[in-house]
Design a protein around this motif. Structure first.
Motif, PDB file in Angstrom:
ATOM      1  N   LYS A  31      -8.264  92.295  17.352  1.00 19.08           N
ATOM      2  CA  LYS A  31      -8.840  93.061  18.467  1.00 19.08           C
ATOM      3  C   LYS A  31      -8.365  94.513  18.452  1.00 19.08           C
ATOM      4  N   ARG A  32      -8.140  95.045  17.257  1.00 17.15           N
ATOM      5  CA  ARG A  32      -7.753  96.437  17.012  1.00 17.15           C
ATOM      6  C   ARG A  32      -6.388  96.798  17.575  1.00 17.15           C
ATOM      7  N   PHE A  33      -6.134  96.507  18.840  1.00 13.08           N
ATOM      8  CA  PHE A  33      -4.931  97.013  19.486  1.00 13.08           C
ATOM      9  C   PHE A  33      -3.866  95.946  19.756  1.00 13.08           C
ATOM     10  N   LEU A  34      -4.010  94.779  19.158  1.00 13.16           N
ATOM     11  CA  LEU A  34      -3.040  93.706  19.356  1.00 13.16           C
ATOM     12  C   LEU A  34      -2.545  93.188  18.013  1.00 13.16           C
ATOM     13  N   ALA A  35      -1.320  92.700  18.007  1.00 12.33           N
ATOM     14  CA  ALA A  35      -0.760  92.079  16.810  1.00 12.33           C
ATOM     15  C   ALA A  35       0.246  91.021  17.232  1.00 12.33           C
ATOM     16  N   ASP A  36       0.330  89.965  16.429  1.00 17.27           N
ATOM     17  CA  ASP A  36       1.345  88.941  16.627  1.00 17.27           C
ATOM     18  C   ASP A  36       2.402  89.100  15.540  1.00 17.27           C
ATOM     19  N   VAL A  37       3.666  89.024  15.933  1.00 16.93           N
ATOM     20  CA  VAL A  37       4.765  89.195  14.988  1.00 16.93           C
ATOM     21  C   VAL A  37       5.812  88.112  15.207  1.00 16.93           C
ATOM     22  N   GLU A  38       6.631  87.915  14.174  1.00 12.57           N
ATOM     23  CA  GLU A  38       7.806  87.061  14.279  1.00 12.57           C
ATOM     24  C   GLU A  38       9.025  87.955  14.470  1.00 12.57           C
ATOM     25  N   MET A  39       9.819  87.661  15.491  1.00 12.36           N
ATOM     26  CA  MET A  39      11.025  88.429  15.763  1.00 12.36           C
ATOM     27  C   MET A  39      12.231  87.500  15.739  1.00 12.36           C
ATOM     28  N   ASP A  40      13.330  87.992  15.188  1.00 15.51           N
ATOM     29  CA  ASP A  40      14.557  87.202  15.174  1.00 15.51           C
ATOM     30  C   ASP A  40      14.963  86.838  16.599  1.00 15.51           C
TER      31      ASP A  40
END
Length: 251
Positions: free
Chosen positions: A29-38
């Motif tokens: 959706k252009r302005f969203l991202a999912d990430v893995e964080m410690d």
């Protein structure tokens, strides 16, 4: 560019508070991202401040760096600001930060072609109210005509060239045509600064195949007298450095 060289480069901006590393899962959706964080069991959704294609900057599994969002009312507490390539090159993906960095370059008079204008204002309405220019440069002490400056954030790398745009941009084309009208009028000057938020390219060139209309508008603007400038940045986890002028590809 090695670590020794990095220490000698002027610092234009610092990351404060410090950035936090993460691993990119996906951008959507252009302005969203999912990430893995410690320390986080579940994926974290972060803001992606870049409307472009982000080719080569948003590959799943890439190491990314996040800045905390200061606004307590913000829906997302983290903002994605850097991507790191497998070669270890940091890419600044936050297009909104380009003007802040450009202002630092102007304050240092680091760009010789713009050094004769000691003052500037940001986000000035022009073109009969139809556009806002990133910077209007002036020198009230002389009769030097004002200069209208547009700043474009560059992240795309193909072969050894850093290129703009990475996606079709009607807005960018409109800006170039407005600058061309300013330059052709003779009462002011105009320039476009391509600010490469990475420093692993040999030169700058237009991505004509991605947006032929933008490339045509750029050529027409150049004929009208609009200057083309390109600058590259060295980004690290702690700061943004001025890596000097980026050569323009010879036609």
């Amino acid at each position: 560019m090695g670590k020794v060289e990095e220490r000698t480069l002027p610092i234009l901006d610092r990351w404060d508070p410090p950035l936090r590393p993460a691993r990119l899962i996906r951008r959507y959706k252009r302005f969203l991202a999912d990430v893995e964080m410690d320390g986080q069991a579940d994926p974290v959704t972060v803001h992606c401040p870049n409307p472009g294609a982000m080719t080569g900057c948003a590959e799943p599994g890439m190491r990314v760096l996040l800045a905390p969002v200061a606004n307590p009312k913000a829906k997302l507490p983290w903002r994605w600001v850097l991507s790191e390539t497998v070669e270890g090159v940091m890419i600044g993906i936050d297009t909104t930060r380009a003007n802040r960095i450009a202002a630092a370059l102007l304050a240092r008079r680091a760009i010789p072609e713009l050094a004769e204008w000691p003052e500037w204002r940001a986000e000035v309405v022009y073109d009969d109210g139809n556009s806002r220019v990133d910077f209007l440069l002036t020198d009230p002490r002389t009769r030097c005509p004002p200069l209208y400056l547009e700043v474009k954030s560059v992240t795309l790398r193909r072969d050894d060239r850093l290129q703009f745009p990475d996606a079709p941009t009607r807005r960018g084309t409109r800006h170039l045509r407005a600058l061309a009208r300013i330059a052709a009028g003779g009462e002011a000057r105009a320039a476009v600064l391509y600010l490469a938020q990475r420093d692993d390219g040999a030169c700058f060139s237009l991505a004509r195949d991605i947006d032929p209309a933008y490339a045509l508008a750029h050529e027409e603007a150049a004929r009208a007298g609009v200057m083309t400038l390109a600058r590259q940045l060295r980004l690290t986890q702690t700061a943004v450095h001025d890596a000097g002028p980026l050569p323009l590809e010879e036609a």
